[in-house]
Design a protein around this motif. Structure first.
Motif, PDB file in Angstrom:
ATOM      1  N   GLY A 135      -2.557 -37.171 -39.204  1.00 49.85           N
ATOM      2  CA  GLY A 135      -1.288 -37.877 -39.297  1.00 49.85           C
ATOM      3  C   GLY A 135      -1.406 -39.279 -38.723  1.00 49.85           C
ATOM      4  N   VAL A 136      -0.745 -40.250 -39.361  1.00 46.88           N
ATOM      5  CA  VAL A 136      -0.666 -41.616 -38.825  1.00 46.88           C
ATOM      6  C   VAL A 136       0.814 -41.904 -38.582  1.00 46.88           C
ATOM      7  N   VAL A 137       1.161 -42.185 -37.341  1.00 48.71           N
ATOM      8  CA  VAL A 137       2.562 -42.148 -36.932  1.00 48.71           C
ATOM      9  C   VAL A 137       2.970 -43.399 -36.166  1.00 48.71           C
ATOM     10  N   PRO A 138       4.143 -43.988 -36.542  1.00 51.30           N
ATOM     11  CA  PRO A 138       4.927 -43.761 -37.751  1.00 51.30           C
ATOM     12  C   PRO A 138       4.352 -44.540 -38.928  1.00 51.30           C
ATOM     13  N   PHE A 139       4.940 -44.367 -40.112  1.00 52.23           N
ATOM     14  CA  PHE A 139       4.483 -45.136 -41.268  1.00 52.23           C
ATOM     15  C   PHE A 139       5.121 -46.522 -41.211  1.00 52.23           C
ATOM     16  N   CYS A 140       4.632 -47.309 -40.295  1.00 57.98           N
ATOM     17  CA  CYS A 140       5.166 -48.661 -40.088  1.00 57.98           C
ATOM     18  C   CYS A 140       4.170 -49.400 -39.193  1.00 57.98           C
ATOM     19  N   GLY A 141       3.905 -50.659 -39.505  1.00 55.38           N
ATOM     20  CA  GLY A 141       2.931 -51.404 -38.724  1.00 55.38           C
ATOM     21  C   GLY A 141       1.516 -50.991 -39.054  1.00 55.38           C
ATOM     22  N   ILE A 142       1.267 -50.705 -40.325  1.00 53.12           N
ATOM     23  CA  ILE A 142      -0.047 -50.241 -40.775  1.00 53.12           C
ATOM     24  C   ILE A 142      -0.802 -51.406 -41.414  1.00 53.12           C
ATOM     25  N   LEU A 143      -1.924 -51.759 -40.831  1.00 49.80           N
ATOM     26  CA  LEU A 143      -2.767 -52.844 -41.329  1.00 49.80           C
ATOM     27  C   LEU A 143      -3.915 -52.231 -42.111  1.00 49.80           C
ATOM     28  N   ILE A 144      -4.059 -52.658 -43.360  1.00 47.96           N
ATOM     29  CA  ILE A 144      -5.055 -52.037 -44.218  1.00 47.96           C
ATOM     30  C   ILE A 144      -5.832 -53.102 -44.985  1.00 47.96           C
ATOM     31  N   ALA A 145      -7.154 -53.025 -44.902  1.00 43.03           N
ATOM     32  CA  ALA A 145      -8.019 -53.974 -45.595  1.00 43.03           C
ATOM     33  C   ALA A 145      -7.934 -53.764 -47.104  1.00 43.03           C
ATOM     34  N   ASN A 146      -8.107 -54.843 -47.833  1.00 44.36           N
ATOM     35  CA  ASN A 146      -7.984 -54.796 -49.284  1.00 44.36           C
ATOM     36  C   ASN A 146      -8.883 -53.724 -49.903  1.00 44.36           C
ATOM     37  N   LYS A 147     -10.143 -53.673 -49.476  1.00 46.30           N
ATOM     38  CA  LYS A 147     -11.081 -52.714 -50.060  1.00 46.30           C
ATOM     39  C   LYS A 147     -10.649 -51.270 -49.787  1.00 46.30           C
ATOM     40  N   ALA A 148     -10.089 -51.039 -48.613  1.00 52.93           N
ATOM     41  CA  ALA A 148      -9.615 -49.700 -48.271  1.00 52.93           C
ATOM     42  C   ALA A 148      -8.348 -49.359 -49.052  1.00 52.93           C
ATOM     43  N   PHE A 149      -7.466 -50.327 -49.175  1.00 58.97           N
ATOM     44  CA  PHE A 149      -6.218 -50.131 -49.919  1.00 58.97           C
ATOM     45  C   PHE A 149      -6.526 -49.740 -51.363  1.00 58.97           C
ATOM     46  N   LYS A 150      -7.461 -50.442 -51.964  1.00 59.99           N
ATOM     47  CA  LYS A 150      -7.840 -50.166 -53.354  1.00 59.99           C
ATOM     48  C   LYS A 150      -8.382 -48.755 -53.500  1.00 59.99           C
ATOM     49  N   LYS A 151      -9.237 -48.355 -52.593  1.00 60.62           N
ATOM     50  CA  LYS A 151      -9.852 -47.030 -52.644  1.00 60.62           C
ATOM     51  C   LYS A 151      -8.807 -45.936 -52.448  1.00 60.62           C
ATOM     52  N   ILE A 152      -7.915 -46.134 -51.500  1.00 65.21           N
ATOM     53  CA  ILE A 152      -6.873 -45.152 -51.208  1.00 65.21           C
ATOM     54  C   ILE A 152      -5.912 -45.008 -52.383  1.00 65.21           C
ATOM     55  N   CYS A 153      -5.507 -46.143 -52.967  1.00 63.72           N
ATOM     56  CA  CYS A 153      -4.520 -46.114 -54.051  1.00 63.72           C
ATOM     57  C   CYS A 153      -5.037 -45.389 -55.294  1.00 63.72           C
ATOM     58  N   LYS A 154      -6.321 -45.397 -55.497  1.00 64.59           N
ATOM     59  CA  LYS A 154      -6.887 -44.694 -56.652  1.00 64.59           C
ATOM     60  C   LYS A 154      -6.790 -43.178 -56.499  1.00 64.59           C
ATOM     61  N   GLU A 155      -6.635 -42.705 -55.266  1.00 62.70           N
ATOM     62  CA  GLU A 155      -6.604 -41.263 -55.005  1.00 62.70           C
ATOM     63  C   GLU A 155      -5.225 -40.742 -54.655  1.00 62.70           C
ATOM     64  N   ILE A 156      -4.475 -41.501 -53.863  1.00 60.07           N
ATOM     65  CA  ILE A 156      -3.298 -40.970 -53.185  1.00 60.07           C
ATOM     66  C   ILE A 156      -2.101 -40.718 -54.095  1.00 60.07           C
ATOM     67  N   LEU A 157      -2.092 -41.302 -55.285  1.00 58.45           N
ATOM     68  CA  LEU A 157      -0.957 -41.125 -56.194  1.00 58.45           C
ATOM     69  C   LEU A 157      -1.085 -39.883 -57.080  1.00 58.45           C
ATOM     70  N   LYS A 158      -2.128 -39.113 -56.869  1.00 61.98           N
ATOM     71  CA  LYS A 158      -2.287 -37.881 -57.643  1.00 61.98           C
ATOM     72  C   LYS A 158      -1.190 -36.882 -57.257  1.00 61.98           C
ATOM     73  N   PRO A 159      -0.672 -36.132 -58.241  1.00 64.86           N
ATOM     74  CA  PRO A 159       0.467 -35.225 -57.997  1.00 64.86           C
ATOM     75  C   PRO A 159       0.254 -34.231 -56.865  1.00 64.86           C
ATOM     76  N   GLU A 160      -0.976 -33.814 -56.629  1.00 63.11           N
ATOM     77  CA  GLU A 160      -1.220 -32.778 -55.623  1.00 63.11           C
ATOM     78  C   GLU A 160      -0.946 -33.224 -54.189  1.00 63.11           C
ATOM     79  N   TYR A 161      -0.750 -34.538 -53.987  1.00 61.81           N
ATOM     80  CA  TYR A 161      -0.461 -35.031 -52.638  1.00 61.81           C
ATOM     81  C   TYR A 161       1.026 -35.306 -52.412  1.00 61.81           C
ATOM     82  N   MET A 162       1.852 -35.027 -53.396  1.00 60.55           N
ATOM     83  CA  MET A 162       3.255 -35.434 -53.341  1.00 60.55           C
ATOM     84  C   MET A 162       4.155 -34.481 -52.567  1.00 60.55           C
TER      85      MET A 162
END
Length: 213
Positions: A135-162
């Motif tokens: 868990g990352v708490v709270p979901f606010c004040g989260i700094l994310i590098a571009n390369k990490a953001f790109k990698k995460i976004c390709k995975e995290i929008l899959k229905p099984e995580y919703m």
């Protein structure tokens, strides 16, 4: 490419007090960081009849925005904040120790160590992801590098995580992808769930939450 872009989440709100607070909160980022672009990301999921699902998925518009707009608004890193967060510090100073990390969060929760109520929903994660639950708490004040953001976004929008809350979804998917969340050691004083005085200047930084002025 810009060093930083701030993404601030907002809703289709009609409450005048909340609208006024949001406008002032956003303005504090612009005043404290005049050279940093601040972009409002509208969460349209709050129009869903299933209000619980909309609440659990408040982070989703951030990922959708990145996939759609990151080429138009490129940055080395992005800061994700909620509408009820305000700022009275230079963001490079605030994140100074962890500026070059891939994923910086206010605090990190581990099921082996921490008693966090949302770990009860680990069973709703896909088995392959559940063993990486974080868990990352709270979901606010989260700094994310571009390369990490790109990698995460390709995975995290899959229905099984919703089916889990945003803080568990991001922490788990990032960890599974080898992007370990790093806590910002100076964040916990004034960045959490409890309301803090809007005039509290004792500690400069990101303040959360402020829902009314």
């Amino acid at each position: 490419m810009k060093e930083l872009i701030v993404l601030i989440g907002w809703y289709n709100e009609v409450d005048p007090a909340k609208i006024k607070a949001f406008e002032e909160n956003k303005r504090t980022f612009e005043l404290s960081n005049p050279d940093v672009e601040v972009i409002t990301v509208i969460n349209t999921l709050d129009n869903l009849e299933d209000k619980k699902k909309a609440w659990l998925c408040s982070d989703i518009p951030m990922y959708e925005w990145y996939l759609k707009n990151s080429k138009k608004h490129p940055a080395k890193r992005y800061l994700l904040v909620e509408w009820d967060c305000w700022c009275d510090i230079d963001l490079h100073e605030y994140f100074g120790r962890v500026w070059d990390c891939d994923l910086v969060v206010p605090s990190v929760m581990y099921p082996e160590r921490d008693a966090w109520c949302w770990f009860a929903s680990i069973k709703l994660l896909p088995p392959a992801a559940a063993k990486y639950a974080v868990g990352v708490v709270p979901f606010c004040g989260i700094l994310i590098a571009n390369k990490a953001f790109k990698k995460i976004c390709k995975e995290i929008l899959k229905p099984e995580y919703m089916h889990v809350i945003s803080e568990l979804r991001l922490g788990t998917v990032a960890t599974m992808l080898g992007i370990d969340p790093v806590p910002n050691s100076v964040a916990n004083r004034i960045l959490g769930w409890r309301g803090v005085s809007p005039f509290d200047k004792k500690h400069k930084g990101l303040h959360h939450p402020r829902k009314t002025l």
